[in-house]
Each structure stands twice: as structure tokens, then as C-alpha cells.
Write an enzyme that holds these catalytic residues in place. Structure first.
Site, PDB file in Angstrom:
ATOM      1  N   ARG A   1       0.825  -1.214   0.000  1.00  0.00           N
ATOM      2  CA  ARG A   1       0.000   0.000   0.000  1.00  0.00           C
ATOM      3  C   ARG A   1       0.859   1.265   0.000  1.00  0.00           C
ATOM      4  NH1 ARG A   1      -2.258   1.749   4.410  1.00  0.00           N
ATOM      5  NH2 ARG A   1      -2.743  -0.247   5.379  1.00  0.00           N
TER       6      ARG A   1
ATOM      7  N   ASP B   1      -9.142  16.308 -17.425  1.00  0.00           N
ATOM      8  CA  ASP B   1      -9.325  14.876 -17.657  1.00  0.00           C
ATOM      9  C   ASP B   1      -8.912  14.618 -19.108  1.00  0.00           C
ATOM     10  OD1 ASP B   1     -10.285  12.292 -18.228  1.00  0.00           O
ATOM     11  OD2 ASP B   1     -11.870  12.456 -16.722  1.00  0.00           O
TER      12      ASP B   1
ATOM     13  N   LYS C   1      -9.111   3.023 -20.116  1.00  0.00           N
ATOM     14  CA  LYS C   1      -9.563   3.272 -21.485  1.00  0.00           C
ATOM     15  C   LYS C   1      -8.398   3.102 -22.471  1.00  0.00           C
ATOM     16  CE  LYS C   1     -13.251   4.203 -19.110  1.00  0.00           C
ATOM     17  NZ  LYS C   1     -13.653   5.529 -18.698  1.00  0.00           N
TER      18      LYS C   1
HETATM   19  C1  LIG Z   1     -14.187   6.142 -17.554  1.00  0.00           C
HETATM   20  C2  LIG Z   1     -13.860   7.550 -17.278  1.00  0.00           C
HETATM   21  C3  LIG Z   1     -13.551   7.986 -15.982  1.00  0.00           C
HETATM   22  C4  LIG Z   1     -13.593   7.053 -14.792  1.00  0.00           C
HETATM   23  O1  LIG Z   1     -12.590   6.097 -14.846  1.00  0.00           O
HETATM   24  P1  LIG Z   1     -12.705   4.617 -14.224  1.00  0.00           P
HETATM   25  O2  LIG Z   1     -11.418   3.989 -14.576  1.00  0.00           O
HETATM   26  O3  LIG Z   1     -13.922   3.981 -14.828  1.00  0.00           O
HETATM   27  O4  LIG Z   1     -12.897   4.801 -12.743  1.00  0.00           O
HETATM   28  C5  LIG Z   1     -13.185   9.303 -15.816  1.00  0.00           C
HETATM   29  N1  LIG Z   1     -13.162  10.165 -16.845  1.00  0.00           N
HETATM   30  C6  LIG Z   1     -13.472   9.793 -18.098  1.00  0.00           C
HETATM   31  C7  LIG Z   1     -13.410  10.782 -19.210  1.00  0.00           C
HETATM   32  C8  LIG Z   1     -13.837   8.472 -18.360  1.00  0.00           C
HETATM   33  O5  LIG Z   1     -14.162   8.108 -19.603  1.00  0.00           O
END
Ligand SMILES: *Cc1c(COP(=O)(O)O)cnc(C)c1O
Length: 401
Positions: A65, A196, A221
Site C-alpha cells: 500500500r 481529464d 480506457k
Molecule cells: C471512464 C472515465 C472515468 C472514470 O474512470 P474509471 O477507470 O472507470 O474509474 C473518468 N473520466 C473519463 C473521461 C472516463 O471516460
């Protein structure tokens, strides 16, 4: 190590020292605990890492951790890719950048919000649209934040003494809106900006080069790219990164080393995947735009979707996400999805295969009514299949509407 092109860095980043270890593939360290030399030394290492410090030569990793070498390699690789443009310009900013990896994108965003709340800076200014999970987290104030959602050109007015973060997403989920990141950084003044960067990836956009303080990813992603691992990253200055590691060590949202391995394994093909997927997405977007069943096609590569010319000024390409508004609304969307055979109806994005989903019912289900995507909107994450096969499948969908 310095690599002379982004593509070379994608292949080799985070892999230094493998020859000396006598291995070729990335080593996976699954230890949940680590041997300690002596009590005093172990205690010293514990204190260093629990406070968010980085592992120093000779110190023990103590406990997973607190630190994991497989995760650290992945973090090093993301730092190299996210600071590529900064280093190409010999900007000193790049020398102080680090990445902290988490169990998911939402764990990464949560840790960042907690780090601001814990410093008494819990007011957040955010620009919609953003991912539904982020929108919901901010709207309900689950972590003690208070949010003002404002249009991109109202940020300066929304900032207060206790504002700790400005949150934007570009291209944004699900309508692929772009915001001018440099302008937002300038309007935010002393308040750090989080971008993001999930949809763009460092191949197409590097927010720190545009002045943002935090570039975050759902590594689930494009970075992983194969739909089989979850993770999240925050790339920022060492000072912010220390605070984020401290929060990760104490609250436990760490990335699993097996997932770190898989996500890291996705990086060498990231530039190839993103560029090829973009090429197909652009061709599909033009094809979709001509269909009578489609009321509107959203793609950042279209001038009507990018009136400020931001793809040219802050990106290296328009990306591989396309959204369509069907003229027949929800009924048409349901029928359309029912006709698809090749394209999978599923949330998530950025993988090697094409996915389609209905944001209002799924990824943006928890978003307040006034900011919810329309009922006729479908979001397409274009994969590596051929253009012709994808067109053929989309025709099957349209045949049902
Ligand atoms: C999927 C997604 C998230 C969240 O991510 P997780 O890995 O599912 O927790 C945040 N921002 C965007 C743009 C996303 O597509």
C-alpha cells in the site's frame, strides 16, 4: 532515459534497468509486504513512504500500500509521455513532474479532490460536460467538496478564496466539446486546473504543456487499450504528487501491480492504436454525417464542432470518439443498437474493439436533468476494425430504425 521520439518513448518508457535485471519483459512484483533489515531502518522507510515520499535507494518498500515497483515503472512511463512536449522544448517544468497511479480513474479523481478538501480548499469550479461519475461525485459533494458548474468563459468570476480546483475535460464525455485549456489556466489564476485527458491520451494532448496542474486519466480506457485492466493516473508536480501518494498510502486506492503490468504493456502500441483509430473515426464521422437518420454528428475534427480551432492549437489530432444524435430519439437509439452484430453495446471506451453506448441511460445516468445528454445520443468508441466492416455493421443498425 531520454528518447528521441514520442513513439520510441511509448515503447521504452518505464523499462530502464531491465537488462541489468536479466529480463526482457516488465517484472511483476506481487509482494504485499517486504523484508526489513532492522527495526529502526524499517520504521524510517515506513515514515518516508506513509508521508508520500518516493522510494529512495536502500530503503525498504515496507508494504504494497505504500510502494510497489511494478506500479512505479508504469507511473514513470506515464510521466515521460505526459511531459513529452515540455521536454522537447527543454522546459524545466518537466523535471519536477511525477505520476501517481490509482485503482481506477474515479479513485484518482477522488484522491485529488480529497487532497484539496484536506487543505481547506474544497470549493471546485467545473465546466460541463464531464464524465458522469465525476459530475455526480461533485454534484452530491460526497467527499466534502462544494461545486459551481459554470460555462468555460465564467471561470474567473466563479473563483473564491476557498476554491481549490478547476475541473475540465477536453474532449469532453459524451458530446466531445473542447475547451481552451490555456485560456482556462489563465482565467483560473492561482487555482490549479485539472484536465481529464482520458479521451485525448498523451498522444494527442499533453495538458501540463498547456499550463494545467493536473492531467488525469482513466487508464482503463486508451492507455491499457484492451478492455482488461482498470486504473487511473494523476500527473502533476512533485509537491502535489507527494500529497496524492500520502492519501493513496493511507486511504488505500492503490493500483494493483498485475493491472499496472497490463496497463504498461498497452503503452508501446498506444500511438499506433490512437492514430489508426482516429483515421477510422474521422472517416466514419463523415459517413455518419450524411445519413438522414442522424440529426447531428459530434466529432472534434469537424469545424462546426471546434469553432475556436482548438484541435490545431492544443491537440495533435481529433481523436477516435464520435457521438451521434439520432433523429428518431430514444426509440431509434434502442432499435439501432439492437441491429448491431460486430460493434458491442457496452460502456467504457478506448479499446481495440468498437463499443457503442447510450450516455443518458448509462455513463451519464446520475447527471442532473439540466445537464443530461439527450435521449437520442449514442457515443461510439472506434476501434481497430476496418472502416468497411464498421460501416456494414452501422448499416445493420440503421436498417432497424
Ligand atoms: C471512464 C472515465 C472515468 C472514470 O474512470 P474509471 O477507470 O472507470 O474509474 C473518468 N473520466 C473519463 C473521461 C472516463 O471516460
Amino acid at each position: 532515459m531520454e528518447h528521441s521520439s514520442f513513439d520510441t518513448a511509448a515503447v521504452h518508457a518505464g523499462r530502464s534497468g531491465l537488462n541489468q535485471l536479466g529480463v526482457h519483459a516488465l517484472p511483476i512484483d506481487l509482494s504485499s509486504t517486504a523484508p526489513l533489515h532492522d527495526i529502526a531502518g524499517g520504521g524510517h522507510s515506513y515514515e518516508l513512504l506513509a508521508a508520500g515520499g518516493s522510494l529512495v535507494e536502500g530503503e525498504s518498500t515496507v508494504y504494497r500500500r505504500l510502494w510497489n515497483p511494478t506500479v512505479a515503472r508504469f507511473e514513470e512511463a506515464i510521466t515521460e509521455l505526459e511531459t513529452w512536449a515540455l521536454r522537447a522544448r527543454s522546459s524545466a517544468v518537466a523535471d519536477d513532474v511525477q505520476t501517481v497511479a490509482f485503482a481506477s480513474g474515479m479513485a484518482a479523481i477522488s484522491a485529488l479532490l480529497l487532497s484539496r478538501v484536506s487543505q481547506g480548499l474544497g470549493h471546485v469550479v467545473a465546466v460541463r460536460p464531464i464524465y458522469g461519475g465525476t459530475d455526480h461525485l461533485l454534484a452530491v459533494g460526497l467527499l466534502g467538496t462544494r461545486v459551481d458548474f459554470v460555462p468555460a468563459d465564467h471561470i474567473a468570476n466563479a473563483i473564491r478564496d476557498d476554491t481549490g480546483l478547476v475541473v475540465v475535460e477536453s474532449p469532453a464525455n459524451p458530446s466531445l466539446d473542447l475547451v481552451d485549456i490555456r485560456r482556462i489556466v489563465s482565467d483560473s489564476g492561482r487555482v490549479p486546473v485539472m484536465v481529464d485527458n482520458t479521451f485525448a491520451t498523451p498522444v494527442l494532448q499533453q495538458p501540463l504543456d498547456l499550463g494545467a496542474a493536473f492531467s488525469i486519466h482513466s487508464a482503463t480506457k486508451y492507455l491499457g487499450g484492451h478492455g482488461d485492466a482498470m486504473g487511473g493516473t494523476v500527473t502533476t508536480t512533485s509537491e502535489h504528487a507527494t500529497k496524492l501518494r500520502q492519501i493513496r498510502a493511507i486511504t488505500g486506492g492503490l493500483l494493483d501491480p498485475l493491472s499496472a503490468y497490463l496497463l504498461h504493456r498497452g503503452l508501446p502500441t498506444l500511438p499506433l492504436r490512437v492514430r489508426r483509430q482516429e483515421e477510422t473515426a474521422r472517416a466514419l464521422a463523415f459517413w455518419l454525417k450524411e445519413r438522414l437518420e442522424v440529426k447531428r454528428t459530434y466529432y472534434p475534427g469537424f469545424p462546426e464542432c471546434d469553432d475556436q480551432n482548438l484541435v490545431a492549437s492544443q491537440m495533435y489530432g481529433a481523436g477516435a470518439m464520435v457521438s451521434i444524435e439520432l433523429a428518431g430519439g430514444f426509440v431509434a437509439a434502442e432499435a439501432f443498437i439492437g441491429g448491431l452484430e460486430l460493434i458491442t453495446h457496452a460502456v467504457s471506451l478506448g479499446g481495440v474493439d468498437t463499443l457503442i453506448q447510450h450516455p443518458a441511460a448509462l455513463t451519464h445516468r446520475l447527471v442532473a436533468a439540466e445537464a443530461k445528454p439527450s435521449d437520442g445520443l449514442l457515443r461510439l468508441s472506434v476501434g481497430l476494425e476496418s472502416f468497411e466492416d464498421l460501416v456494414h455493421d452501422l448499416e445493420r443498425g440503421f436498417a432497424r430504425t
